[in-house]
Design a protein around this motif. Structure first.
Motif, PDB file in Angstrom:
ATOM      1  N   VAL A 130      10.604   5.427  -6.211  1.00  0.00           N
ATOM      2  CA  VAL A 130       9.741   4.637  -6.747  1.00  0.00           C
ATOM      3  C   VAL A 130      10.593   4.060  -7.767  1.00  0.00           C
ATOM      4  N   CYS A 185      -2.542   9.756  -8.840  1.00  0.00           N
ATOM      5  CA  CYS A 185      -2.230   8.490  -8.122  1.00  0.00           C
ATOM      6  C   CYS A 185      -1.212   8.849  -6.623  1.00  0.00           C
ATOM      7  N   ASN A 187      -0.838   8.159  -3.594  1.00  0.00           N
ATOM      8  CA  ASN A 187       0.832   7.479  -3.116  1.00  0.00           C
ATOM      9  C   ASN A 187       1.558   8.144  -1.525  1.00  0.00           C
ATOM     10  N   ARG A 210      -0.945   2.867  -3.111  1.00  0.00           N
ATOM     11  CA  ARG A 210       0.393   3.720  -3.083  1.00  0.00           C
ATOM     12  C   ARG A 210       0.935   2.622  -4.697  1.00  0.00           C
ATOM     13  N   VAL A 211       1.649   3.390  -5.083  1.00  0.00           N
ATOM     14  CA  VAL A 211       2.264   3.178  -6.644  1.00  0.00           C
ATOM     15  C   VAL A 211       3.781   1.968  -5.813  1.00  0.00           C
ATOM     16  N   SER A 212       3.882   0.921  -6.670  1.00  0.00           N
ATOM     17  CA  SER A 212       4.821  -0.122  -6.058  1.00  0.00           C
ATOM     18  C   SER A 212       6.297   0.053  -7.617  1.00  0.00           C
ATOM     19  N   ARG A 213       5.795   0.279  -9.126  1.00  0.00           N
ATOM     20  CA  ARG A 213       6.843   0.619 -10.237  1.00  0.00           C
ATOM     21  C   ARG A 213       6.596   0.957 -10.621  1.00  0.00           C
ATOM     22  N   GLU A 227       2.670   0.527 -11.424  1.00  0.00           N
ATOM     23  CA  GLU A 227       1.835  -0.808 -10.690  1.00  0.00           C
ATOM     24  C   GLU A 227       1.743  -0.116  -9.337  1.00  0.00           C
ATOM     25  N   LEU A 228       0.530  -0.568  -9.001  1.00  0.00           N
ATOM     26  CA  LEU A 228       0.232   0.091  -7.468  1.00  0.00           C
ATOM     27  C   LEU A 228       0.169  -1.133  -6.702  1.00  0.00           C
ATOM     28  N   ASP A 229       0.449  -1.272  -5.216  1.00  0.00           N
ATOM     29  CA  ASP A 229       0.070  -2.185  -4.403  1.00  0.00           C
ATOM     30  C   ASP A 229      -0.365  -3.191  -4.276  1.00  0.00           C
ATOM     31  N   ASP A 230      -1.623  -2.532  -4.718  1.00  0.00           N
ATOM     32  CA  ASP A 230      -3.025  -3.631  -5.060  1.00  0.00           C
ATOM     33  C   ASP A 230      -3.565  -4.442  -5.770  1.00  0.00           C
ATOM     34  N   THR A 233      -3.217  -1.782 -11.629  1.00  0.00           N
ATOM     35  CA  THR A 233      -1.901  -0.911 -13.539  1.00  0.00           C
ATOM     36  C   THR A 233      -3.534   0.017 -13.830  1.00  0.00           C
TER      37      THR A 233
END
Length: 326
Positions: A130, A185, A187, A210-213, A227-230, A233
């Motif tokens: 991540v 999360c 994930n 999913r966790v993006s960052r 930060e989530l992919d949708d 936050t």
């Protein structure tokens, strides 16, 4: 007396009774036992302890809250006080020589010889892939609730799921003991409906995106944002994640130490002896769940067993006329 030695050439001239690879809690505890028994003992340490980035360690009676660096410095002082020798180096290769001794090659190419070996090389924590997660490691991002949970009690906590799915769910539940605001999360971790129901009933909020960052800030008011992919936050004051433990077993496998068929870990008996005569292992390299106090105890146990093993061989040598106590 400070017997720290950085000269590979001088170390190579000594025939060691024991060489300990790894100078953490397990290695130094074993070293003290062996040095006090007046065996020529060398600890080879690369200087990168697993808990090095942490400010404090916990769960060690009389040492709770001590900084890991201070703990290791105190242990090194105790070891050298009994004429133990320390060197900062990395063992790159090891083999058994034809005469039964072990030969270890260091990263400076010097070769050392010893009668016995203890491998206490620990493990590496493999974080989920991540972006930004590693930047907060040991400050806002943690893996062990027993080491860091109490210190973040009452704060906003997030748990990020990983490939260690059962552990991730357990971690989310356990963190609820420390805070009324816990977000899990998921994930992508596999958590079945029954476990989801248990977590929700216990007061854990579950998010499937999913966790993006992960973005972390430092300073007195350090915070993290997941930060989530949708696009959503999750702000929080602490993150816990189930890391994948990767024991540093290369030297043990080179020597031919057997592994447990179920766990995949190098097998040791109750005193840390491996399947290879004259080779012991202790600490996280064979027990990923071991905390500092557990590793120290395992190292002490292995050290006592090594003294008995070495003594037995000296007695046999004395009877055969090939020498006695040094």
């Amino acid at each position: 007396m400070d017997t720290t030695c950085r000269s590979g050439e001088l170390l190579a001239k000594t025939v060691w009774d024991s060489i300990i690879i790894g100078g953490g809690a397990a290695g130094l505890s074993a070293g003290i036992v062996l040095a006090r028994a007046r065996f020529a003992t060398l600890v080879v340490d690369g200087g990168a302890p697993r808990n090095g980035p942490a400010d404090h360690m916990h769960g060690y009676l009389t040492r709770d809250g001590m900084a890991p660096k201070e703990f290791l410095a105190a242990g090194q002082d105790e070891f050298t006080r009994y004429s133990g020798t320390l060197t900062r180096a990395t063992v790159t290769d090891v083999r058994r020589a034809e005469d039964g001794m072990f030969e270890l090659r260091l990263d400076d190419q010097h070769c050392l010889r010893t009668r016995s070996i203890l491998v206490a090389t620990g493990l590496t924590d493999d974080l989920p892939d991540v972006p930004g997660l590693s930047a907060g490691w040991a400050s806002l991002v943690h893996h062990c609730p027993h080491c860091h949970g109490y210190e973040v009690r009452g704060r906003t906590i997030a748990v990020i799921g990983s490939s260690m799915a059962p552990h991730s769910a357990h971690l989310a539940a356990l963190m609820r003991r420390y805070s009324s605001t816990v977000t899990f999360c998921v994930n992508g971790a596999e958590v079945d409906l029954a476990e989801r129901g248990r977590l929700t009933a216990y007061g854990v909020r579950l998010i499937d995106a999913r966790v993006s960052r992960v973005v972390t800030t430092s300073g007195d008011e350090a915070l993290a944002t997941i930060e989530l992919d949708d696009g959503a936050t999750v702000p929080c004051e602490a993150i816990f994640v189930g890391t994948r433990p990767v024991p540093n077993v290369a030297l043990l496998t080179t020597l031919g130490a057997e592994r447990d068929r179920v766990s995949g870990l190098v097998s040791v008996d109750s005193v840390g002896a491996t399947s290879v005569e004259g080779v012991w292992a202790a600490g996280n390299v064979v027990n990923p769940r071991a905390q500092v106090v557990t590793a120290a105890g395992a190292g002490c146990t292995a050290g006592i067993a090594m003294t008995s093993w070495l003594l037995d061989r000296e007695l046999s040598a004395a009877v055969s006329g090939n020498g006695g106590a040094s």
